[in-house]
Design an enzyme around this catalytic site. Structure first.
Site, mmCIF file in Angstrom:
data_model
loop_
_atom_site.group_PDB
_atom_site.id
_atom_site.type_symbol
_atom_site.label_atom_id
_atom_site.label_comp_id
_atom_site.label_asym_id
_atom_site.label_seq_id
_atom_site.Cartn_x
_atom_site.Cartn_y
_atom_site.Cartn_z
ATOM 1 C CD GLU A 137 -1.327 0.268 -0.298
ATOM 2 O OE1 GLU A 137 -2.390 0.915 -0.394
ATOM 3 O OE2 GLU A 137 -1.195 -0.901 -0.718
ATOM 4 C CD GLU B 211 7.355 -8.912 1.704
ATOM 5 O OE1 GLU B 211 6.852 -7.769 1.715
ATOM 6 O OE2 GLU B 211 6.890 -9.847 1.035
ATOM 7 C CB CYS C 283 10.244 -7.937 -1.090
ATOM 8 S SG CYS C 283 9.544 -6.356 -0.590
ATOM 9 C CG ASN D 73 0.950 -3.423 2.958
ATOM 10 O OD1 ASN D 73 0.559 -3.869 4.031
ATOM 11 N ND2 ASN D 73 0.168 -3.352 1.907
ATOM 12 C CB CYS E 167 7.171 -7.469 -5.034
ATOM 13 S SG CYS E 167 8.332 -6.416 -4.146
HETATM 14 N N1 THU Z 1 2.852 -6.065 -0.775
HETATM 15 C C1 THU Z 1 3.678 -6.337 0.285
HETATM 16 O O1 THU Z 1 3.782 -5.537 1.225
HETATM 17 N N2 THU Z 1 4.383 -7.499 0.277
HETATM 18 C C2 THU Z 1 4.234 -8.493 -0.643
HETATM 19 O O2 THU Z 1 4.863 -9.539 -0.508
HETATM 20 C C3 THU Z 1 3.326 -8.294 -1.790
HETATM 21 C C4 THU Z 1 2.734 -6.931 -1.926
HETATM 22 C C5 THU Z 1 2.056 -4.829 -0.728
HETATM 23 C C6 THU Z 1 2.501 -3.695 -1.604
HETATM 24 C C7 THU Z 1 1.212 -2.911 -1.739
HETATM 25 O O3 THU Z 1 1.059 -2.059 -0.601
HETATM 26 C C8 THU Z 1 0.128 -3.968 -1.678
HETATM 27 O O4 THU Z 1 0.731 -5.113 -1.109
HETATM 28 C C9 THU Z 1 -0.446 -4.306 -3.030
HETATM 29 O O5 THU Z 1 0.550 -4.603 -3.948
#
Ligand code: THU
Length: 130
Positions: free
Chosen positions: A41, A52, A86, A39, A83
């Site tokens: 941000e 993902e 994804c 991830n 989520c």
């Molecule tokens: N996040 C993911 O990258 N993948 C997931 O399967 C669940 C959530 C990330 C998004 C965000 O950067 C952080 O986790 C908190 O939601």
């Protein structure tokens, strides 16, 4: 290297200064290559991208379009559930029975499938004329 190990390795490079929730994802492509993502941000919070999505982008950039297996890992109390967005993104490039391993850093594992994560997904073959 197995998929969970690949996801664990890339998770360490996640850029998550706002949530402090680092996620790693690894996709086994149909070619046998492994594509990873974490991830990323952003100070404008909605602009962040999931692990993902990053792994899918790496797979497409590598010239591959079919996912044979998925692993996702985070330091979560239960195996990290992808989520909704994804789940849809994975369904685009996988079959409903494509295996998915959801993992925690503490060692918990949940074995599921793309179809179980998003039953009845809208899929490319729902648009036969495109
Ligand atoms: N996040 C993911 O990258 N993948 C997931 O399967 C669940 C959530 C990330 C998004 C965000 O950067 C952080 O986790 C908190 O939601």
């Amino acid at each position: 290297m197995d998929l969970v190990s690949a996801a664990t390795e890339v998770r360490a490079r996640a850029y998550a200064p706002y949530s402090r929730f680092q996620v790693g994802a690894a996709l086994l492509g149909a070619s046998g290559a492994v594509h990873v993502g974490c991830n990323v941000e952003n100070a404008a919070y909605p602009e962040g991208t999931c692990a993902e999505a990053g792994a899918i982008a790496a797979m497409i950039a590598a010239g591959e379009t079919r996912i044979a297996a998925v692993a996702v890992i985070a330091d979560s109390p239960r195996p990290v559930p992808p989520c909704g967005g994804c789940r849809q993104k994975l369904a685009e490039f996988a079959d409903p029975d494509t295996p998915v391993t959801l993992a925690t850093m503490a060692g918990a594992r949940l074995e599921t499938t793309v179809g179980a994560l998003l039953p009845g997904a809208f899929r490319p073959d729902d648009m036969p004329d495109t």
